[in-house]
Design a protein around this motif. Structure first.
Motif, PDB file in Angstrom:
ATOM      1  N   VAL A  49      16.118  82.536 -18.163  1.00  0.00           N
ATOM      2  CA  VAL A  49      16.328  81.338 -19.042  1.00  0.00           C
ATOM      3  C   VAL A  49      17.951  80.703 -19.549  1.00  0.00           C
ATOM      4  O   VAL A  49      18.726  81.733 -19.032  1.00  0.00           O
ATOM      5  CB  VAL A  49      15.690  81.539 -21.342  1.00  0.00           C
ATOM      6  CG1 VAL A  49      14.309  81.649 -20.783  1.00  0.00           C
ATOM      7  CG2 VAL A  49      16.251  82.499 -20.945  1.00  0.00           C
ATOM      8  N   HIS A  50      17.945  79.991 -19.906  1.00  0.00           N
ATOM      9  CA  HIS A  50      19.483  79.419 -20.337  1.00  0.00           C
ATOM     10  C   HIS A  50      20.065  80.796 -21.344  1.00  0.00           C
ATOM     11  O   HIS A  50      19.664  81.081 -22.130  1.00  0.00           O
ATOM     12  CB  HIS A  50      19.405  78.202 -19.926  1.00  0.00           C
ATOM     13  CG  HIS A  50      20.651  77.569 -21.024  1.00  0.00           C
ATOM     14  ND1 HIS A  50      21.760  77.495 -22.235  1.00  0.00           N
ATOM     15  CD2 HIS A  50      21.840  76.624 -20.186  1.00  0.00           C
ATOM     16  CE1 HIS A  50      23.289  77.386 -21.910  1.00  0.00           C
ATOM     17  NE2 HIS A  50      23.181  76.378 -20.600  1.00  0.00           N
ATOM     18  N   PRO A  51      21.221  80.904 -20.706  1.00  0.00           N
ATOM     19  CA  PRO A  51      22.647  81.699 -22.325  1.00  0.00           C
ATOM     20  C   PRO A  51      22.045  81.173 -23.056  1.00  0.00           C
ATOM     21  O   PRO A  51      22.018  81.929 -24.668  1.00  0.00           O
ATOM     22  CB  PRO A  51      23.394  81.632 -22.137  1.00  0.00           C
ATOM     23  CG  PRO A  51      23.600  81.233 -20.081  1.00  0.00           C
ATOM     24  CD  PRO A  51      22.230  80.768 -20.504  1.00  0.00           C
ATOM     25  N   GLU A  79      18.802  82.236 -24.709  1.00  0.00           N
ATOM     26  CA  GLU A  79      18.858  83.492 -25.068  1.00  0.00           C
ATOM     27  C   GLU A  79      18.939  83.897 -26.298  1.00  0.00           C
ATOM     28  O   GLU A  79      18.509  84.696 -26.688  1.00  0.00           O
ATOM     29  CB  GLU A  79      19.066  84.362 -23.184  1.00  0.00           C
ATOM     30  CG  GLU A  79      19.586  85.939 -23.405  1.00  0.00           C
ATOM     31  CD  GLU A  79      17.758  86.587 -23.376  1.00  0.00           C
ATOM     32  OE1 GLU A  79      17.397  87.475 -24.078  1.00  0.00           O
ATOM     33  OE2 GLU A  79      17.046  85.835 -22.610  1.00  0.00           O
TER      34      GLU A  79
END
Length: 120
Positions: free
Chosen positions: A108-110, A113
């Motif tokens: 997932v994209h930071p 997250e």
């Protein structure tokens, strides 16, 4: 009598007195200027409460409009947060289904997250 009439009377009296007309006319001009300034100050003082009332009305209308806009924006923001939570929950469920099926989803994209970790 207006200022012009006074000037004529005083000028005539000055010429009768012999040569003092210049000084009298000069004093008349100064008096006329002082009277005009006093009348202008009185007009401004009379108009000030009306202007303040008009300014207050504009300010109150602006505050009402901004309050309405803020209320609408708060509603939209609350709806958007609910949608974001629902979307995050749905994607998490799909990722769980993929894990159980042996499919490894992409990371997932930071920001996602961080949202999953903190809720913000």
């Amino acid at each position: 009598m207006n200022v012009g009439e006074w000037a004529a009377v005083i000028g005539a009296a000055g010429s009768l007195l012999g040569g003092g007309g210049f000084f009298v006319a000069r004093a008349t001009v100064k008096a006329a200027r002082a009277t005009a300034a006093a009348q202008q100050a009185a007009a401004l003082a009379t108009a000030a409460p009306a202007q303040q009332a008009a300014n207050l009305a504009v300010l109150e209308a602006t505050v009402r409009r901004v309050d309405e806009e803020n209320g609408a924006l708060r509603g939209e923001q609350a709806r958007f947060r609910s949608l974001l939570r629902a979307f995050a929950w749905t994607v998490d469920r799909w990722a769980g289904q993929m894990h159980r099926a042996g499919i490894e989803p992409e990371p997932v994209h930071p920001l996602v997250e961080e949202y999953n970790r903190t809720g913000v």
